[in-house]
Each structure stands twice: as structure tokens, then as C-alpha cells.
Design a protein around this motif. Structure first.
Motif, PDB file in Angstrom:
ATOM      1  N   ASP A   1       1.182  -1.476   0.104  1.00  0.00           N
ATOM      2  CA  ASP A   1      -0.072  -0.194   0.400  1.00  0.00           C
ATOM      3  C   ASP A   1       0.921   1.117   0.129  1.00  0.00           C
ATOM      4  O   ASP A   1       0.701   2.633  -0.580  1.00  0.00           O
ATOM      5  CB  ASP A   1      -1.158   0.423   0.973  1.00  0.00           C
ATOM      6  N   ARG A   2       1.728   1.276   0.742  1.00  0.00           N
ATOM      7  CA  ARG A   2       3.001   2.697   0.720  1.00  0.00           C
ATOM      8  C   ARG A   2       3.627   2.501  -0.101  1.00  0.00           C
ATOM      9  O   ARG A   2       3.480   3.810  -1.115  1.00  0.00           O
ATOM     10  CB  ARG A   2       3.695   2.085   2.163  1.00  0.00           C
TER      11      ARG A   2
ATOM     12  N   LYS B   1       2.271   6.689  -6.683  1.00  0.00           N
ATOM     13  CA  LYS B   1       1.242   7.821  -6.868  1.00  0.00           C
ATOM     14  C   LYS B   1       1.127   8.987  -6.976  1.00  0.00           C
ATOM     15  O   LYS B   1       0.843   9.828  -7.826  1.00  0.00           O
ATOM     16  CB  LYS B   1      -0.621   7.334  -6.011  1.00  0.00           C
ATOM     17  N   ASP B   2       1.771   9.255  -5.639  1.00  0.00           N
ATOM     18  CA  ASP B   2       2.995  10.267  -5.255  1.00  0.00           C
ATOM     19  C   ASP B   2       3.326  10.707  -6.291  1.00  0.00           C
ATOM     20  O   ASP B   2       3.692  12.689  -6.411  1.00  0.00           O
ATOM     21  CB  ASP B   2       3.260  10.702  -3.826  1.00  0.00           C
ATOM     22  N   ARG B   3       4.191  10.556  -6.609  1.00  0.00           N
ATOM     23  CA  ARG B   3       5.217  10.810  -7.930  1.00  0.00           C
ATOM     24  C   ARG B   3       4.807  10.659  -9.086  1.00  0.00           C
ATOM     25  O   ARG B   3       5.156  11.543  -9.664  1.00  0.00           O
ATOM     26  CB  ARG B   3       6.268   9.057  -7.935  1.00  0.00           C
ATOM     27  N   LYS B   4       3.210  10.242  -9.795  1.00  0.00           N
ATOM     28  CA  LYS B   4       3.094  10.204 -10.561  1.00  0.00           C
ATOM     29  C   LYS B   4       1.997  11.846 -10.338  1.00  0.00           C
ATOM     30  O   LYS B   4       2.634  12.615 -11.225  1.00  0.00           O
ATOM     31  CB  LYS B   4       1.771   9.097 -10.761  1.00  0.00           C
TER      32      LYS B   4
END
Length: 123
Positions: A109-110, A116-119
Motif C-alpha cells: 500500500d505504501r 501515485k505521489d510521484r505520478k
């Protein structure tokens, strides 16, 4: 006179003969009585011996039965104890496995969150 003497002699002879006959008869009777007594004594002795033998046999049977019972009780106790131990071990193993799975899930999950954060940062 001689004739009467002979007669009395014969009478005395018969009398002593009867006496000895009675005496031997009594002796024989006593002997057979003793024999019978001995025989019945032996018989009752055998009977009581058998009785006590049976009694002791029953006693030893009960004793060995109790010993066997105790032995099987100990055996089953050990078996149930082992079973409980195994069950506890399995339970612990399952718990550890679940914990590991949860940890892996969190880690995944992390990781997906980071991705996702990077994207989103790139955009």
C-alpha cells in the motif's frame, strides 16, 4: 470234673476270642474314622486353598487393572497435552503468517501510494 474244666476252658476261650474280636473291631473303626477325618481335612484344605487362590487372583486382577488404567490415563494425558501444544503452535504460526501478510499488504500500500505521489508530482 475234667469235663467241666474243658467246658469252662472252652467258654473262657470263646470269651477272650470275643473280647479280642471286639477290640480289633474298635481299632479298625478308629482307624477308618481317622482316615475319613484326614480325607475330609485334605478336602477342606484344598477347598480353602482354591478359595484363597481365587481371592488373591481377583485381588491381583483388580490391582493390575488399576495399574493399566493409570497407565492409559497417563498416556492419554500426555497425548492430549501434545495435541494442545501442537494446536497452540499452529495457532501461533497462523497468527505470525497473518501478521506477515498484513505487513506485506501495508508495504505494498505504501509503495503504491508513493508511486501515485510521484505520478502526481510529475504532473
Amino acid at each position: 470234673d475234667r469235663k467241666t474244666d474243658r467246658k469252662t476252658d472252652r467258654q473262657k476261650d470263646r470269651q477272650t476270642e470275643r473280647q479280642t474280636d471286639r477290640k480289633t473291631e474298635r481299632q479298625k473303626d478308629r482307624q477308618t474314622d481317622r482316615q475319613k477325618d484326614r480325607k475330609t481335612d485334605r478336602k477342606t484344605d484344598r477347598k480353602t486353598d482354591r478359595k484363597t487362590d481365587r481371592k488373591t487372583d481377583r485381588k491381583t486382577d483388580r490391582k493390575t487393572d488399576r495399574q493399566k488404567d493409570r497407565k492409559t490415563d497417563r498416556k492419554t494425558d500426555r497425548q492430549t497435552e501434545r495435541q494442545k501444544e501442537r494446536q497452540k503452535d499452529r495457532q501461533k504460526d497462523r497468527q505470525k503468517d497473518r501478521q506477515k501478510d498484513r505487513q506485506k499488504d501495508r508495504q505494498k500500500d505504501r509503495q503504491t501510494e508513493r508511486q501515485k505521489d510521484r505520478k502526481t508530482e510529475r504532473k
